[in-house]
Write a protein that holds these residues in place. Structure first.
Motif, PDB file in Angstrom:
ATOM      1  N   ARG A  72       0.776  -1.030  -0.133  1.00 21.44           N
ATOM      2  CA  ARG A  72      -0.160  -0.025  -0.063  1.00 21.44           C
ATOM      3  C   ARG A  72       0.945   1.297   0.069  1.00 21.44           C
ATOM      4  N   GLU A  73       2.118   1.201   0.316  1.00 20.21           N
ATOM      5  CA  GLU A  73       3.032   2.409   0.265  1.00 20.21           C
ATOM      6  C   GLU A  73       3.200   3.013  -1.162  1.00 20.21           C
ATOM      7  N   TRP A  74       2.908   2.101  -2.312  1.00 21.27           N
ATOM      8  CA  TRP A  74       2.669   2.843  -3.523  1.00 21.27           C
ATOM      9  C   TRP A  74       1.658   3.663  -3.637  1.00 21.27           C
ATOM     10  N   LEU A  75       0.362   3.354  -3.176  1.00 23.98           N
ATOM     11  CA  LEU A  75      -0.750   4.159  -2.977  1.00 23.98           C
ATOM     12  C   LEU A  75      -0.556   5.414  -2.491  1.00 23.98           C
ATOM     13  N   ILE A  89       0.439  11.328  -2.817  1.00 20.54           N
ATOM     14  CA  ILE A  89       1.318  12.469  -3.004  1.00 20.54           C
ATOM     15  C   ILE A  89       1.533  13.271  -4.132  1.00 20.54           C
ATOM     16  N   ALA A  90       2.158  12.288  -4.940  1.00 21.93           N
ATOM     17  CA  ALA A  90       2.535  12.860  -6.329  1.00 21.93           C
ATOM     18  C   ALA A  90       1.270  13.363  -6.981  1.00 21.93           C
ATOM     19  N   ALA A  91       0.318  12.701  -7.246  1.00 18.64           N
ATOM     20  CA  ALA A  91      -0.684  13.138  -7.815  1.00 18.64           C
ATOM     21  C   ALA A  91      -1.617  14.293  -7.243  1.00 18.64           C
ATOM     22  N   THR A  92      -1.725  14.414  -5.985  1.00 15.73           N
ATOM     23  CA  THR A  92      -2.246  15.477  -5.495  1.00 15.73           C
ATOM     24  C   THR A  92      -1.598  16.822  -5.238  1.00 15.73           C
ATOM     25  N   LEU A 131      -0.556  14.935   4.638  1.00 17.97           N
ATOM     26  CA  LEU A 131      -1.267  13.872   5.173  1.00 17.97           C
ATOM     27  C   LEU A 131      -1.169  12.689   4.776  1.00 17.97           C
ATOM     28  N   LEU A 132      -0.794  12.728   3.369  1.00 19.35           N
ATOM     29  CA  LEU A 132      -0.769  11.194   2.849  1.00 19.35           C
ATOM     30  C   LEU A 132       0.730  10.599   3.089  1.00 19.35           C
ATOM     31  N   PRO A 189       0.664   4.626  11.522  1.00 23.24           N
ATOM     32  CA  PRO A 189       0.294   3.549  10.915  1.00 23.24           C
ATOM     33  C   PRO A 189       0.998   3.447   9.558  1.00 23.24           C
ATOM     34  N   GLY A 190       1.009   2.244   8.932  1.00 23.86           N
ATOM     35  CA  GLY A 190       1.763   1.893   7.726  1.00 23.86           C
ATOM     36  C   GLY A 190       2.507   0.817   7.666  1.00 23.86           C
TER      37      GLY A 190
END
Length: 331
Positions: free
Chosen positions: A99-102, A107-110, A198-199, A330-331
């Motif tokens: 899920r780290e990829w998501l 972060i990159a997309a937003t 936040l992400l 988390p993570g």
């Protein structure tokens, strides 16, 4: 989402210990409680936000440049620089997993892609001050949502200080005219600015400031390169003159590579909520950069806003009376 840049090796050397040992208290204990250690943790974020604020002046040189192509080059250059610096200072950059990829792609997309689009498209429907005021409201979102992602309750101290910092930023930036589309773009810019921090919370513990910065930047560069091929022509970059290339270079080195490292180091050290207050530094830096570039001396409202932001920062960033237990991220 502005002088001859200093050597990037100097400002980026400070975050290295935090990233080299991501499981240490420095990187896994947001809201460090007391004394000079907490202040030292805040300094990188202050410098990072000052660099972001200074970017307003520099970015004006790129208003007529191809949006996606220019930003793709900016982030690609920043990614190469970050990779080289990480290797030079021997900071391990871990490969994302699961899920780290998501989180990193988010972060990159937003924070990188959509934020730039929102700002550029937003100023076509609203005066720049409207977008700036919306983005300046990010301390409230970070103060509310950041602690939940970190496994703690929001700090009452931060929540009370956040509106003060926002009010000061509004005084500095002023207000402006807009239409419904401008309001929508401003809201999107606010959400993207908050998502940038936040992400990162769920992945900061394992990847640290270096890892999050490296992966977010190269992913953003790939996304922007794809948008360039789809909506623009890479050949348009030939029309950029030396002045625009210099502006893009400053944004790549100081506002992306250096500022990202400094910002994420502070977020990892003191938590997203408290770090969010430091975004109030950006409009102050923007006003100062405007003075240095000949925009004139600020009026009374700007000076009042400066004092209000400082008061909000002093109230929200003062050390806690009692140490808090170290949370589990988390993570």
């Amino acid at each position: 989402m502005q002088t001859q840049p200093a050597s990037p090796s100097d400002p980026t050397s400070a975050p290295a210990p935090a990233c080299a040992a991501p499981g240490s208290p420095t990187t896994s204990a947001p809201d460090s409680p007391v004394g000079s250690t907490a202040f030292r943790d805040l300094v990188p974020g202050i410098v990072g936000m000052a660099l972001v604020g200074s970017s307003v002046t520099v970015s004006r040189a790129l208003v007529d440049a191809p949006l996606f192509a220019t930003q793709a080059v900016r982030y690609a250059a920043a990614a190469l620089l970050l990779f080289a610096l990480a290797r030079a200072v021997r900071v391990p950059v871990h490969r994302p997993r699961g899920r780290e990829w998501l989180w990193l792609a988010g972060i990159a997309a937003t924070g990188l892609v959509l934020f730039n689009v929102a700002v550029v498209r937003g100023v076509a429907h609203a005066e720049p001050a409207v977008i700036a005021v919306a983005v300046a409201s990010v301390p409230i979102l970070l103060g509310l949502l950041g602690p939940f992602l970190e496994g703690r309750r929001p700090s009452r101290q931060v929540l009370l200080a956040a509106p003060v910092v926002v009010a000061g930023a509004v005084l500095v930036e002023g207000t402006g005219r807009t239409d419904a589309a401008g309001v929508a773009w401003a809201a999107l810019a606010l959400g993207c600015e908050a998502a940038f921090t936040l992400l990162a919370v769920p992945v900061l513990r394992r990847h640290g400031a270096w890892g999050v910065s490296v992966h977010a930047v190269w992913l953003g560069a790939l996304m922007l390169a794809g948008l360039t091929v789809a909506f623009e022509s890479p050949a348009e970059l030939v029309s950029l003159g030396r002045f625009r290339w210099a502006a893009a270079g400053y944004l790549a080195v100081m506002v992306t590579a250096v500022a990202f490292l400094l910002w994420y180091r502070t977020v990892a050290a003191v938590g997203a909520g408290r770090a969010g207050l430091l975004t109030g530094v950006a409009p102050l830096a923007a006003a100062g950069a405007g003075v240095l570039t000949g925009s004139g001396v600020p009026g009374p409202a700007v000076w009042l806003g400066l004092l209000v932001v400082i008061a909000g920062l002093a109230a929200g960033l003062r050390p806690d009376r009692a140490p808090r237990s170290t949370p589990t991220l988390p993570g």
